[in-house]
Enzyme design. Structure first.
Site, PDB file in Angstrom:
ATOM      1  N   LYS A   1      -5.073  73.490 -17.615  1.00 46.53           N
ATOM      2  CA  LYS A   1      -4.017  72.481 -17.793  1.00 46.53           C
ATOM      3  C   LYS A   1      -3.101  72.861 -18.967  1.00 46.53           C
ATOM      4  O   LYS A   1      -1.879  72.683 -18.903  1.00 46.53           O
ATOM      5  CB  LYS A   1      -4.672  71.110 -18.010  1.00 46.53           C
ATOM      6  CG  LYS A   1      -3.723  69.999 -18.397  1.00 46.53           C
ATOM      7  CD  LYS A   1      -2.664  69.694 -17.340  1.00 46.53           C
ATOM      8  CE  LYS A   1      -1.709  68.594 -17.804  1.00 46.53           C
ATOM      9  NZ  LYS A   1      -0.493  68.529 -16.988  1.00 46.53           N
TER      10      LYS A   1
ATOM     11  N   THR B   1      -5.278  65.046 -21.146  1.00 47.37           N
ATOM     12  CA  THR B   1      -5.034  66.462 -21.464  1.00 47.37           C
ATOM     13  C   THR B   1      -5.516  66.717 -22.883  1.00 47.37           C
ATOM     14  O   THR B   1      -4.906  66.235 -23.846  1.00 47.37           O
ATOM     15  CB  THR B   1      -3.539  66.807 -21.351  1.00 47.37           C
ATOM     16  OG1 THR B   1      -3.065  66.435 -20.054  1.00 47.37           O
ATOM     17  CG2 THR B   1      -3.310  68.296 -21.581  1.00 47.37           C
TER      18      THR B   1
HETATM   19  N1  LIG Z   1       2.897  60.785 -18.783  1.00 53.36           N
HETATM   20  C1  LIG Z   1       2.735  61.821 -17.990  1.00 53.36           C
HETATM   21  O1  LIG Z   1       3.614  62.159 -17.202  1.00 53.36           O
HETATM   22  C2  LIG Z   1       1.472  62.635 -18.028  1.00 53.36           C
HETATM   23  C3  LIG Z   1       0.538  62.539 -19.050  1.00 53.36           C
HETATM   24  N2  LIG Z   1      -0.593  63.320 -19.006  1.00 53.36           N
HETATM   25  C4  LIG Z   1      -1.609  63.186 -20.048  1.00 53.36           C
HETATM   26  O2  LIG Z   1      -2.303  61.983 -19.789  1.00 53.36           O
HETATM   27  C5  LIG Z   1      -2.707  61.374 -21.014  1.00 53.36           C
HETATM   28  C6  LIG Z   1      -2.137  59.966 -21.092  1.00 53.36           C
HETATM   29  O3  LIG Z   1      -0.736  60.076 -21.079  1.00 53.36           O
HETATM   30  P1  LIG Z   1       0.234  58.803 -20.981  1.00 53.36           P
HETATM   31  O4  LIG Z   1      -0.377  57.768 -20.110  1.00 53.36           O
HETATM   32  O5  LIG Z   1       1.564  59.328 -20.679  1.00 53.36           O
HETATM   33  O6  LIG Z   1       0.198  58.308 -22.505  1.00 53.36           O
HETATM   34  P2  LIG Z   1       0.623  56.926 -23.151  1.00 53.36           P
HETATM   35  O7  LIG Z   1       1.105  57.275 -24.519  1.00 53.36           O
HETATM   36  O8  LIG Z   1       1.503  56.130 -22.258  1.00 53.36           O
HETATM   37  O9  LIG Z   1      -0.766  56.132 -23.260  1.00 53.36           O
HETATM   38  C7  LIG Z   1      -1.749  56.550 -24.159  1.00 53.36           C
HETATM   39  C8  LIG Z   1      -3.013  55.736 -23.933  1.00 53.36           C
HETATM   40  O10 LIG Z   1      -3.996  56.196 -24.886  1.00 53.36           O
HETATM   41  C9  LIG Z   1      -4.473  55.062 -25.610  1.00 53.36           C
HETATM   42  N3  LIG Z   1      -4.874  55.454 -26.956  1.00 53.36           N
HETATM   43  C10 LIG Z   1      -4.154  56.126 -27.866  1.00 53.36           C
HETATM   44  N4  LIG Z   1      -4.879  56.338 -28.990  1.00 53.36           N
HETATM   45  C11 LIG Z   1      -6.088  55.760 -28.764  1.00 53.36           C
HETATM   46  C12 LIG Z   1      -7.271  55.649 -29.535  1.00 53.36           C
HETATM   47  N5  LIG Z   1      -7.360  56.152 -30.756  1.00 53.36           N
HETATM   48  N6  LIG Z   1      -8.321  55.013 -28.977  1.00 53.36           N
HETATM   49  C13 LIG Z   1      -8.253  54.500 -27.733  1.00 53.36           C
HETATM   50  N7  LIG Z   1      -7.168  54.581 -26.943  1.00 53.36           N
HETATM   51  C14 LIG Z   1      -6.087  55.205 -27.461  1.00 53.36           C
HETATM   52  C15 LIG Z   1      -3.319  54.075 -25.611  1.00 53.36           C
HETATM   53  O11 LIG Z   1      -3.787  52.777 -25.925  1.00 53.36           O
HETATM   54  P3  LIG Z   1      -2.788  51.639 -26.514  1.00 53.36           P
HETATM   55  O12 LIG Z   1      -2.144  51.009 -25.315  1.00 53.36           O
HETATM   56  O13 LIG Z   1      -3.675  50.724 -27.256  1.00 53.36           O
HETATM   57  O14 LIG Z   1      -1.799  52.360 -27.401  1.00 53.36           O
HETATM   58  C16 LIG Z   1      -2.845  54.227 -24.172  1.00 53.36           C
HETATM   59  O15 LIG Z   1      -3.687  53.541 -23.284  1.00 53.36           O
HETATM   60  C17 LIG Z   1      -2.243  62.315 -22.137  1.00 53.36           C
HETATM   61  O16 LIG Z   1      -3.306  63.163 -22.471  1.00 53.36           O
HETATM   62  C18 LIG Z   1      -1.111  63.086 -21.469  1.00 53.36           C
HETATM   63  O17 LIG Z   1      -0.916  64.346 -22.066  1.00 53.36           O
HETATM   64  C19 LIG Z   1      -0.860  64.161 -17.967  1.00 53.36           C
HETATM   65  C20 LIG Z   1       0.017  64.282 -16.940  1.00 53.36           C
HETATM   66  C21 LIG Z   1       1.262  63.557 -16.907  1.00 53.36           C
HETATM   67  O1  LIG Z   2       1.261  66.805 -18.319  1.00 51.36           O
HETATM   68  C1  LIG Z   2       2.305  66.409 -17.860  1.00 51.36           C
HETATM   69  C2  LIG Z   2       2.720  66.602 -16.496  1.00 51.36           C
HETATM   70  O2  LIG Z   2       3.836  66.179 -16.126  1.00 51.36           O
HETATM   71  O3  LIG Z   2       1.968  67.219 -15.728  1.00 51.36           O
END
Ligand SMILES: NC(=O)C1=CN([C@@H]2O[C@H](COP(=O)(O)OP(=O)(O)OC[C@H]3O[C@@H](n4cnc5c(N)ncnc54)[C@H](OP(=O)(O)O)[C@@H]3O)[C@@H](O)[C@H]2O)C=CC1
Ligand SMILES: O=CC(=O)O
Length: 289
Positions: free
Chosen positions: A170, A95
């Site tokens: 989104k 997102t």
């Molecule tokens: N959780 C949810 O329910 C939902 C989330 N989203 C969206 O999906 C995306 C991921 O969310 P989510 O999985 O929850 O997030 P998390 O915080 O669990 O994971 C974040 C991921 O991004 C990586 N990351 C962070 N900074 C960097 C960087 N500078 N370079 C490379 N990799 C990086 C992390 O790597 P590392 O492991 O090394 O920290 C990790 O793999 C977000 O944009 C969120 O808004 C959308 C729908 C639902």
């Molecule tokens: O972006 C978060 C979700 O739950 O959708």
């Protein structure tokens, strides 16, 4: 088809596991490489860098935290741009804001690659079971080529045309979700403080016009002050911030969402950013114990 997957956080891990279970060959990368181990046990290969993943795979998906992370994976050393080329596709499922998405799209297409943005609605449970709602835009040929994978990850995919449209949609969806959560929190707090059983409130809402899977999933934990992380609060605040910027840009007044954003900011400042976004209850409820 070999799919590359960059980012194995809460969502990326669940989505890539689901792809593997459904028979896709998946090559994964995560900034913290040890997070790949569980996927390897399930049959995934590992790429040492984003570039290595793109080199190996026809289509690569990114699912990382925010715009800065999305840019880093593409533009930094050993990033996606080093290996993207004609015949390869890149799908940005994080997102992010439309400007960042367009910047990534331009860089990918200038190297001959194709680009789709495809943020998702739904949490890790939906990701594990392929029940996400996928909001896509960009290269239609890539969208069509990836449809088997999209159909594994999601229960429905929407195609909204040019790059930027899905990112904007989104943000609108998450502006609504973030605002709903603060309103639920005020209601739960008010019910408790005025001598009502908050459990009764949940039951009443659940059979009326305001029934929502969101409150059904989160409500029982919220009223016990449990906030197990599914969607990190810091990401919901990021989405509020990006959605409010979209409102600024389009001169759309969003005072309710702006107030909700203040609550998420306050929650972050209290150290609640890594809890579930329902932890906003802790700052929104209209009294303190
Ligand atoms: N959780 C949810 O329910 C939902 C989330 N989203 C969206 O999906 C995306 C991921 O969310 P989510 O999985 O929850 O997030 P998390 O915080 O669990 O994971 C974040 C991921 O991004 C990586 N990351 C962070 N900074 C960097 C960087 N500078 N370079 C490379 N990799 C990086 C992390 O790597 P590392 O492991 O090394 O920290 C990790 O793999 C977000 O944009 C969120 O808004 C959308 C729908 C639902
Ligand atoms: O972006 C978060 C979700 O739950 O959708």
């Amino acid at each position: 088809m070999e799919i590359g997957f960059l980012g194995l956080g809460i969502m990326g891990k669940a989505m890539s596991m689901n792809l593997i279970k459904k028979g896709f060959k998946v090559t994964v990368w995560n900034r913290t490489l040890s997070r790949c181990d569980e996927l390897v046990e399930m049959g995934a290969s590992v790429g040492e860098t984003p570039a290595a993943v793109v080199k190996k795979c026809k289509i690569t998906i990114a699912m990382v935290s925010d715009p800065a992370a999305a840019l880093s994976v593409v533009f930094d050393k050993d990033g996606v741009l080093e290996e993207i080329s004609s015949g390869k596709g890149y799908m940005e499922m994080s997102t992010i804001d439309p400007e960042t998405s367009c910047k990534i799209s331009e860089a990918i297409t200038s190297k001959g690659g194709s680009f789709v943005e495809a943020p998702v609605s739904g949490g890790y449970k939906h990701a594990e079971t392929g029940q996400l709602v996928i909001i896509a835009a960009g290269d239609k040929a890539l969208f069509d080529e990836a449809i088997l994978a999209l159909n594994v990850m999601g229960k429905k995919s929407f195609y909204l045309g040019q790059v930027g449209n899905a990112a904007r949609m989104k943000l609108v969806v998450n502006l609504i979700m973030g605002t709903m959560m603060t309103t639920f929190s005020e209601g739960i707090g008010l019910a408790e403080r005025s001598g009502l059983n908050p459990s009764d409130l949940l039951d009443i809402l659940d059979v009326g016009a305001m029934a929502t899977p969101l409150l059904k999933a989160k409500g029982p934990n919220m009223i016990k002050s449990n906030f197990p992380t599914a969607f990190p609060l810091k990401h919901q605040q990021k989405d509020m911030r990006l959605a409010l910027a979209l409102g600024d840009e389009n001169a759309v007044s969003t005072p309710v969402a702006a107030a909700a954003n203040e609550a998420y900011k306050k929650a972050r400042s209290m150290g609640l950013g890594n809890l579930d976004f329902s932890a906003v209850l802790e700052v929104v409820k209209p009294y303190k114990d």
